[in-house]
Design a protein around this motif. Sequence first.
Motif, PDB file in Angstrom:
ATOM      1  N   ASP A 195       0.721  -1.050   0.028  1.00  6.70           N
ATOM      2  CA  ASP A 195       0.053   0.023  -0.181  1.00  6.70           C
ATOM      3  C   ASP A 195       0.861   1.212  -0.058  1.00  6.70           C
ATOM      4  OD1 ASP A 195      -2.459  -1.390   0.103  1.00  6.70           O
ATOM      5  OD2 ASP A 195      -2.500  -1.464   2.119  1.00  6.70           O
ATOM      6  N   SER A 196       0.533   2.303  -0.633  1.00  6.14           N
ATOM      7  CA  SER A 196       1.009   3.571  -0.603  1.00  6.14           C
ATOM      8  C   SER A 196       1.122   4.088   0.901  1.00  6.14           C
ATOM      9  CB  SER A 196       0.544   4.369  -1.758  1.00  6.14           C
ATOM     10  OG  SER A 196      -0.917   4.843  -1.471  1.00  6.14           O
ATOM     11  N   ARG A 197       2.079   4.917   1.111  1.00  7.85           N
ATOM     12  CA  ARG A 197       2.205   5.849   2.146  1.00  7.85           C
ATOM     13  C   ARG A 197       2.465   7.095   1.825  1.00  7.85           C
ATOM     14  NH1 ARG A 197       7.157   2.244   3.574  1.00  7.85           N
ATOM     15  NH2 ARG A 197       6.058   0.303   4.182  1.00  7.85           N
ATOM     16  N   ASP A 248       5.628   8.286   0.178  1.00 12.16           N
ATOM     17  CA  ASP A 248       5.951   7.788  -1.222  1.00 12.16           C
ATOM     18  C   ASP A 248       5.685   8.956  -2.207  1.00 12.16           C
ATOM     19  OD1 ASP A 248       6.621   5.331  -0.240  1.00 12.16           O
ATOM     20  OD2 ASP A 248       4.750   4.752  -0.419  1.00 12.16           O
TER      21      ASP A 248
END
Length: 164
Positions: A6-8, A11
């Motif tokens: 999953d993106s953070r 990022d």
Amino acid sequence: MACVRDSRLADMADVAAIANETLTNPFISWRSRPLSKLDIAAWREDGQDQKDLFRVVEANSKVVGFATLGPFKLESGFEQTKELSIYVASCARGSGIGKILMKDALQPQVGVRKIISAIDASNEGSVRLHEQFGFEQVGYLPSVGFTADEPRDLILMMYSLNSD
């Protein structure tokens, strides 16, 4: 070794840089202005509110690609259909990152029956990637976009997560 996750929020600068690389190639993106990391963060946050996917591939501690799976259209009658977008950093194209993102995005999800991708008709690499994973061309829209001082054609490709 590449891994999907999953993106953070951390990022978002890398994701914006990857998205903005496409501005120089009218066959990939029809956007005319760069996206900031705040634009990307807002896109991600909107998707989280709707339980959409915003995934990244990380290789050697660097984000080298991302995929979003969000609403195809906002009307409730389309809630079982999602639109997929995959972006790969220019330094990682041809290395399998797109395939990694595609495999991840096509995992069965509750309430999702169809996945649509809208692709510039001259983006042969993207069309081939989608075909490899079982997407079928379901639409051809001539001259619906305009970039690099010329009209652009759009292909709609669809993947069914069930048998219908």
